[in-house]
Design a protein around this motif. Structure first.
Motif, mmCIF file in Angstrom:
data_model
loop_
_atom_site.group_PDB
_atom_site.id
_atom_site.type_symbol
_atom_site.label_atom_id
_atom_site.label_comp_id
_atom_site.label_asym_id
_atom_site.label_seq_id
_atom_site.Cartn_x
_atom_site.Cartn_y
_atom_site.Cartn_z
ATOM 1 N N ARG A 306 0.847 -1.195 0.000
ATOM 2 C CA ARG A 306 0.000 0.000 0.000
ATOM 3 C C ARG A 306 0.881 1.242 0.000
ATOM 4 O O ARG A 306 1.759 1.396 0.846
ATOM 5 C CB ARG A 306 -0.912 0.003 1.232
ATOM 6 N N GLU A 307 0.648 2.140 -0.949
ATOM 7 C CA GLU A 307 1.464 3.336 -1.089
ATOM 8 C C GLU A 307 1.381 4.218 0.150
ATOM 9 O O GLU A 307 2.373 4.845 0.555
ATOM 10 C CB GLU A 307 1.030 4.119 -2.328
ATOM 11 N N GLU A 308 0.204 4.272 0.792
ATOM 12 C CA GLU A 308 0.074 5.110 1.987
ATOM 13 C C GLU A 308 0.953 4.602 3.125
ATOM 14 O O GLU A 308 1.474 5.401 3.918
ATOM 15 C CB GLU A 308 -1.387 5.207 2.441
ATOM 16 N N ASP A 309 1.147 3.281 3.200
ATOM 17 C CA ASP A 309 2.060 2.724 4.206
ATOM 18 C C ASP A 309 3.491 3.177 3.926
ATOM 19 O O ASP A 309 4.228 3.569 4.839
ATOM 20 C CB ASP A 309 2.012 1.196 4.195
ATOM 21 N N ARG A 311 4.584 5.812 2.302
ATOM 22 C CA ARG A 311 4.784 7.240 2.584
ATOM 23 C C ARG A 311 4.869 7.509 4.080
ATOM 24 O O ARG A 311 5.705 8.286 4.544
ATOM 25 C CB ARG A 311 3.651 8.061 1.960
ATOM 26 N N GLN A 312 3.995 6.863 4.848
ATOM 27 C CA GLN A 312 3.967 7.085 6.291
ATOM 28 C C GLN A 312 5.279 6.649 6.943
ATOM 29 O O GLN A 312 5.872 7.378 7.746
ATOM 30 C CB GLN A 312 2.804 6.323 6.919
#
Length: 362
Positions: A306-309, A311-312
């Motif tokens: 997951r891209e949001e993971d 980035r975070q």
């Protein structure tokens, strides 16, 4: 049964206006999310005005799958949710992390999992991801639970969290755990002492309930129908590994010959947490003669499902050590482990010149 806050009948210990779940949480002084089955059934028996017997309540608990293996304790939130009590508040994220951190297993239990006969399946030819898809999810489907809750003897308190890459061979992961437990490069069950067989570990594939996390997709088919909890939900079990590491005293990484494990952002996050906690991350597994630190990528290029993971976690690393410093630390640790392997390999091949060369570099 209707056990909502406005429908519960007063019972001993239940103050006016207090829901049954609030009483459960009050009695759960250690915040484990569990009560003894006798305590739970007695409270529910009183709360519903004795309209059902305690034996019937006991059968309901067993049917719900809320009874924890190897004990007489009940996951009361799971039980009440199974009954259809949607008023049950979600526990805070730190409580979920604490529960996850108790879902460990012993080397002895791991060996039993590996040895269990499975028609038409060879673990030696499967990646870790394939083991999750073809074994773990189907075998836990009926109970919709984590794999360790199916193990004989139930979950253990883990002493070490093992980071790994799902794309690697599953048996290489098993070998890495055995190597860490025994201190041997080529471990075997026969050479293990009872203490080594009892050493405990935590793995996401066994500790996370895949039915509230990833099943039901094209890659991980499952018709269990369980509700999924993703990162924005406090019940999510996939984003608590950093918090869990505060409860687990050791950390290790199962390496692969091409060092691809270090291209996964979640593995790097666990390494970053270990550094922040002052834990020494031990690298376990086998290199080969082709392994080179040239294979390493920067954390800035690491991948996640997951891209949001991605980035975070990258933001967290940038805010702590910084990308360059973090990359340098990882490279240094890999180079040290690789040199040890090369030295052992050279000694085994009786390559005196190579041994001298490696010793001169240390």
């Amino acid at each position: 049964l209707c056990l909502g806050p406005n429908r519960a009948t007063p019972c001993r210990g239940l103050r006016e206006g207090m829901s049954l779940v609030e009483l459960f949480r009050q009695l759960d002084t250690l915040k484990t999310g569990r009560l003894s089955i006798d305590q739970l059934t007695s409270l529910v028996f009183s709360a519903v005005g004795r309209k059902v017997s305690q034996d019937e309540l006991h059968e309901l608990v067993i049917a719900s799958g809320s009874l924890c293996d190897g004990s007489s304790e009940v996951d009361y939130a799971h039980f009440l949710t199974w009954l259809g009590c949607d008023f049950v508040p979600s526990p805070p994220a730190e409580v979920v992390a604490t529960r996850l951190a108790k879902r460990g297993f012993s080397v002895r239990q791991l060996i039993k999992f590996v040895k269990r006969p499975r028609e038409g399946m060879s673990l030696a030819r499967m990646t870790t991801s394939q083991v999750v898809r073809n074994i773990i999810i189907p075998e836990t489907r009926e109970r919709k639970c984590a794999m360790v809750e199916m193990f004989e003897g139930g979950p253990k308190q883990p002493s070490c969290l093992m980071s790994h890459w799902w794309g690697a061979s599953f048996m290489s992961l098993v070998e890495a755990i055995m190597s860490h437990a025994t201190g041997q490069l080529l471990p075997s069950e026969a050479a293990c002492t009872p203490e080594q067989l009892d050493k405990t570990y935590w793995l996401c594939i066994f500790g996370v309930n895949q039915h509230v996390s990833i099943c039901g997709t094209g890659w991980n088919p499952c018709d269990c129908g369980a509700e999924k909890y993703l990162n924005d939900h406090p019940l999510c079990e996939m984003n608590k590994f950093g918090a869990m590491m505060h409860c687990i005293p050791e950390h290790a990484v199962a390496i692969d010959a091409r060092l691809r494990v270090f291209s996964r952002i979640w593995v790097l996050q666990e390494l970053q947490v270990a550094l922040s906690l002052g834990l020494s991350s031990e690298f376990c597994g086998s290199f080969d003669r082709r392994t080179s630190t040239d294979e390493l990528v920067s954390v800035a290029e690491a991948k996640a499902s997951r891209e949001e993971d991605r980035r975070q976690i990258l933001g967290e690393i940038e805010a702590s050590l910084g990308v360059s410093a973090f990359d340098a630390l990882i490279r240094q640790q890999v180079e040290e482990r690789l040199m040890k392997f090369q030295l052992v390999d050279a000694v085994a091949r009786r390559d005196v010149d190579r041994v001298k060369e490696l010793l001169a570099e240390r």
